[in-house]
Design a protein around this motif. Structure first.
Motif, PDB file in Angstrom:
ATOM      1  N   GLU A 209       4.104 -18.159  -0.181  1.00 12.03           N
ATOM      2  CA  GLU A 209       5.340 -18.570   0.474  1.00 12.03           C
ATOM      3  C   GLU A 209       6.402 -18.855  -0.589  1.00 12.03           C
ATOM      4  OE1 GLU A 209       4.862 -21.738   3.179  1.00 12.03           O
ATOM      5  OE2 GLU A 209       3.294 -20.738   4.360  1.00 12.03           O
ATOM      6  N   PRO A 210       7.595 -18.305  -0.418  1.00 14.00           N
ATOM      7  CA  PRO A 210       8.641 -18.532  -1.428  1.00 14.00           C
ATOM      8  C   PRO A 210       9.202 -19.935  -1.337  1.00 14.00           C
ATOM      9  CG  PRO A 210       9.520 -17.260   0.409  1.00 14.00           C
ATOM     10  CD  PRO A 210       8.044 -17.404   0.660  1.00 14.00           C
ATOM     11  N   VAL A 211       9.434 -20.543  -2.491  1.00 15.20           N
ATOM     12  CA  VAL A 211      10.120 -21.835  -2.542  1.00 15.20           C
ATOM     13  C   VAL A 211      11.479 -21.700  -3.209  1.00 15.20           C
ATOM     14  CG1 VAL A 211       7.965 -23.152  -2.565  1.00 15.20           C
ATOM     15  CG2 VAL A 211       9.014 -22.492  -4.728  1.00 15.20           C
ATOM     16  N   LEU A 212      11.691 -20.573  -3.897  1.00 15.78           N
ATOM     17  CA  LEU A 212      12.978 -20.287  -4.532  1.00 15.78           C
ATOM     18  C   LEU A 212      13.242 -18.781  -4.484  1.00 15.78           C
ATOM     19  CD1 LEU A 212      13.181 -22.416  -7.828  1.00 15.78           C
ATOM     20  CD2 LEU A 212      14.592 -22.672  -5.776  1.00 15.78           C
ATOM     21  N   LEU A 213      14.526 -18.448  -4.512  1.00 17.90           N
ATOM     22  CA  LEU A 213      14.948 -17.052  -4.575  1.00 17.90           C
ATOM     23  C   LEU A 213      15.820 -16.842  -5.805  1.00 17.90           C
ATOM     24  CD1 LEU A 213      16.008 -16.473  -0.842  1.00 17.90           C
ATOM     25  CD2 LEU A 213      13.850 -15.783  -1.919  1.00 17.90           C
ATOM     26  N   ILE A 214      15.608 -15.739  -6.490  1.00 20.69           N
ATOM     27  CA  ILE A 214      16.448 -15.371  -7.624  1.00 20.69           C
ATOM     28  C   ILE A 214      17.183 -14.085  -7.251  1.00 20.69           C
ATOM     29  CG2 ILE A 214      16.511 -14.747 -10.070  1.00 20.69           C
ATOM     30  CD1 ILE A 214      13.858 -16.213 -10.424  1.00 20.69           C
ATOM     31  N   GLU A 215      18.493 -14.160  -7.176  1.00 22.68           N
ATOM     32  CA  GLU A 215      19.261 -12.978  -6.817  1.00 22.68           C
ATOM     33  C   GLU A 215      19.368 -12.051  -8.020  1.00 22.68           C
ATOM     34  OE1 GLU A 215      23.430 -11.732  -4.567  1.00 22.68           O
ATOM     35  OE2 GLU A 215      22.978 -13.843  -5.003  1.00 22.68           O
ATOM     36  N   LYS A 216      19.069 -10.783  -7.795  1.00 18.65           N
ATOM     37  CA  LYS A 216      19.075  -9.817  -8.881  1.00 18.65           C
ATOM     38  C   LYS A 216      19.445  -8.436  -8.337  1.00 18.65           C
ATOM     39  CE  LYS A 216      16.167  -8.102 -12.668  1.00 18.65           C
ATOM     40  NZ  LYS A 216      14.815  -8.164 -13.291  1.00 18.65           N
ATOM     41  N   GLY A 217      20.610  -7.962  -8.771  1.00 19.74           N
ATOM     42  CA  GLY A 217      21.040  -6.629  -8.357  1.00 19.74           C
ATOM     43  C   GLY A 217      21.215  -6.472  -6.861  1.00 19.74           C
ATOM     44  N   GLY A 218      21.690  -7.509  -6.199  1.00 22.92           N
ATOM     45  CA  GLY A 218      21.889  -7.431  -4.759  1.00 22.92           C
ATOM     46  C   GLY A 218      20.617  -7.650  -3.955  1.00 22.92           C
TER      47      GLY A 218
ATOM     48  N   GLU B 194      20.064 -21.081  -9.328  1.00 17.48           N
ATOM     49  CA  GLU B 194      21.209 -20.766 -10.189  1.00 17.48           C
ATOM     50  C   GLU B 194      20.926 -21.347 -11.572  1.00 17.48           C
ATOM     51  OE1 GLU B 194      25.002 -21.886  -8.691  1.00 17.48           O
ATOM     52  OE2 GLU B 194      24.729 -20.869  -6.758  1.00 17.48           O
ATOM     53  N   LEU B 195      20.648 -20.484 -12.499  1.00 13.49           N
ATOM     54  CA  LEU B 195      20.399 -20.910 -13.876  1.00 13.49           C
ATOM     55  C   LEU B 195      21.711 -20.781 -14.638  1.00 13.49           C
ATOM     56  CD1 LEU B 195      18.222 -21.884 -15.847  1.00 13.49           C
ATOM     57  CD2 LEU B 195      17.746 -19.494 -16.381  1.00 13.49           C
ATOM     58  N   THR B 196      22.432 -21.905 -14.722  1.00 16.23           N
ATOM     59  CA  THR B 196      23.764 -21.907 -15.330  1.00 16.23           C
ATOM     60  C   THR B 196      23.820 -22.965 -16.427  1.00 16.23           C
ATOM     61  OG1 THR B 196      24.506 -23.429 -13.607  1.00 16.23           O
ATOM     62  CG2 THR B 196      24.896 -21.077 -13.242  1.00 16.23           C
ATOM     63  N   PRO B 197      23.266 -22.685 -17.589  1.00 13.68           N
ATOM     64  CA  PRO B 197      23.247 -23.684 -18.661  1.00 13.68           C
ATOM     65  C   PRO B 197      24.660 -23.995 -19.153  1.00 13.68           C
ATOM     66  CG  PRO B 197      22.518 -21.554 -19.469  1.00 13.68           C
ATOM     67  CD  PRO B 197      22.632 -21.424 -17.987  1.00 13.68           C
ATOM     68  N   ASP B 198      24.912 -25.289 -19.402  1.00 15.77           N
ATOM     69  CA  ASP B 198      26.217 -25.643 -19.951  1.00 15.77           C
ATOM     70  C   ASP B 198      26.247 -25.292 -21.441  1.00 15.77           C
ATOM     71  OD1 ASP B 198      24.845 -27.692 -21.303  1.00 15.77           O
ATOM     72  OD2 ASP B 198      25.202 -29.105 -19.668  1.00 15.77           O
TER      73      ASP B 198
ATOM     74  N   ALA C 207      14.535 -30.046   2.159  1.00 10.50           N
ATOM     75  CA  ALA C 207      14.195 -28.704   1.688  1.00 10.50           C
ATOM     76  C   ALA C 207      14.809 -27.625   2.575  1.00 10.50           C
ATOM     77  CB  ALA C 207      12.674 -28.541   1.636  1.00 10.50           C
ATOM     78  N   HIS C 208      14.779 -27.825   3.881  1.00  7.17           N
ATOM     79  CA  HIS C 208      15.307 -26.810   4.797  1.00  7.17           C
ATOM     80  C   HIS C 208      16.830 -26.726   4.751  1.00  7.17           C
ATOM     81  CE1 HIS C 208      11.415 -25.942   6.454  1.00  7.17           C
ATOM     82  NE2 HIS C 208      11.223 -27.201   6.811  1.00  7.17           N
ATOM     83  N   ARG C 209      17.470 -27.749   4.195  1.00  7.36           N
ATOM     84  CA  ARG C 209      18.938 -27.746   4.121  1.00  7.36           C
ATOM     85  C   ARG C 209      19.453 -27.463   2.712  1.00  7.36           C
ATOM     86  NH1 ARG C 209      20.706 -33.364   6.428  1.00  7.36           N
ATOM     87  NH2 ARG C 209      18.670 -34.007   5.644  1.00  7.36           N
ATOM     88  N   THR C 210      18.553 -27.196   1.786  1.00 12.06           N
ATOM     89  CA  THR C 210      18.969 -26.940   0.406  1.00 12.06           C
ATOM     90  C   THR C 210      19.368 -25.473   0.261  1.00 12.06           C
ATOM     91  OG1 THR C 210      17.465 -28.643  -0.428  1.00 12.06           O
ATOM     92  CG2 THR C 210      18.287 -27.028  -2.009  1.00 12.06           C
ATOM     93  N   ARG C 211      20.620 -25.274  -0.148  1.00 13.68           N
ATOM     94  CA  ARG C 211      21.128 -23.909  -0.311  1.00 13.68           C
ATOM     95  C   ARG C 211      20.905 -23.403  -1.724  1.00 13.68           C
ATOM     96  NH1 ARG C 211      27.210 -23.190   1.390  1.00 13.68           N
ATOM     97  NH2 ARG C 211      26.212 -23.444   3.445  1.00 13.68           N
ATOM     98  N   ASN C 212      21.175 -24.245  -2.720  1.00 14.00           N
ATOM     99  CA  ASN C 212      21.046 -23.828  -4.118  1.00 14.00           C
ATOM    100  C   ASN C 212      20.367 -24.910  -4.949  1.00 14.00           C
ATOM    101  OD1 ASN C 212      22.590 -21.317  -3.868  1.00 14.00           O
ATOM    102  ND2 ASN C 212      24.399 -22.628  -3.685  1.00 14.00           N
TER     103      ASN C 212
ATOM    104  N   SER D 111      20.288 -29.996 -10.159  1.00 14.83           N
ATOM    105  CA  SER D 111      20.975 -30.558  -8.992  1.00 14.83           C
ATOM    106  C   SER D 111      20.785 -29.646  -7.784  1.00 14.83           C
ATOM    107  CB  SER D 111      22.472 -30.748  -9.285  1.00 14.83           C
ATOM    108  OG  SER D 111      23.068 -29.498  -9.584  1.00 14.83           O
ATOM    109  N   LEU D 112      21.109 -30.197  -6.624  1.00 13.44           N
ATOM    110  CA  LEU D 112      20.939 -29.464  -5.368  1.00 13.44           C
ATOM    111  C   LEU D 112      22.279 -29.364  -4.655  1.00 13.44           C
ATOM    112  CD1 LEU D 112      17.865 -31.486  -4.009  1.00 13.44           C
ATOM    113  CD2 LEU D 112      17.803 -29.502  -5.535  1.00 13.44           C
TER     114      LEU D 112
END
Length: 263
Positions: free
Chosen positions: A127-136, A162-166, A198-203, A213-214
């Motif tokens: 069961e997926p707990v996270l999604l990584i967007e890649k190439g659409g 979203e892996l967005t390192p500062d 968890a069901h309301r977490t978008r990112n 952060s969520l």
């Protein structure tokens, strides 16, 4: 001189023991033993023939259960069970290994012989707990950090990573821990979230090892911090949301001192 005793006179009358009688008594036992051995051999040979040589216990059907995203046809095709082979000779370990190799979505598989003609495949999917967007498209990641499938459409209720390192701490975290470790921390956080959240977490945003952060579907945000003390943070967040239902921002990075802001 004393005459023979009563016991001696009886022994003289009966005479010496007859060995032929003893031998005769032993013959039926030998025959019985030989007959039993022959029967055992015949029964064993018959059992082997029934299991391996006869048409009575052949594999005729393969059934599946537990599939959610996969279809039973996909599972049966990947299993490639030897239809028509003696059921006893089917290598269930090989079937399991083949299914795991061809269908990474399978988390566990139980292969069971269903006498006299079947094989049952009991599937548990990841069961997926996270999604990584890649190439659409979207790469599904399970609770163990395994990237097991790429799908065209994002499953509902699964947050995006979203892996967005500062510029400073994020870059240092990448150099120190690497992308895979930061991904595992994000997975760890996603797995610790209260079900109501968890069901309301978008990112799930990862800026550094200590800054996760969520973003919730209603626009609210949660500062989670690192993946450590996840259970305590989940309890603190649940209590904080009940105490301040109109707040827009929650901070549980220090679970002993949670905070909320905005309304």
């Amino acid at each position: 001189m004393a005459g023979p005793t009563t016991a001696e006179r009886q022994q003289q009358k009966s005479g010496p023991p007859r060995p032929q009688r003893t031998r005769r008594l032993g013959l039926p036992r030998s025959r019985t033993l030989i007959i039993c051995l022959v029967l055992a051999v015949l029964l064993g040979a018959g059992g082997v023939w029934v299991l391996y040589g006869s048409q009575w216990l052949r594999l005729e059907r393969v059934t599946t259960s537990g599939t959610r995203v996969l279809t039973p046809e996909e599972v049966r095709e990947a299993a490639d069970a030897p239809i028509g082979a003696p059921l006893i000779s089917v290598d269930t370990d090989a079937l399991e290994e083949r299914l795991r190799s061809k269908l990474p979505r399978i988390d566990s598989i139980d292969v069971v012989r269903s006498w006299p003609h079947g094989i049952g495949l009991k599937v548990t999917e990841r069961e997926p707990v996270l999604l990584i967007e890649k190439g659409g498209k979207f790469v599904e990641v399970d609770a163990e950090g395994v990237r097991f499938a790429t799908v065209e459409r994002a499953p509902k209720g699964v947050p995006h990573l979203e892996l967005t390192p500062d510029q400073e701490s994020g870059a240092a975290s990448l150099r120190r821990f690497g992308t895979d470790r930061l991904l595992r921390e994000a997975v760890r956080v996603a797995g610790d979230l209260p079900e109501s959240v968890a069901h309301r977490t978008r990112n799930v945003k990862v800026r550094s090892y200590d800054s996760i952060s969520l973003e919730l579907s209603d626009g609210r945000t949660v500062a989670w911090g690192s993946g450590e003390k996840g259970r305590a943070k989940a309890d603190a967040l649940t209590a904080l949301m009940k105490a301040a239902p109109k707040a827009r921002h929650f901070d549980v990075s220090v679970p002993t001192a949670p905070a909320s802001a905005g309304s």
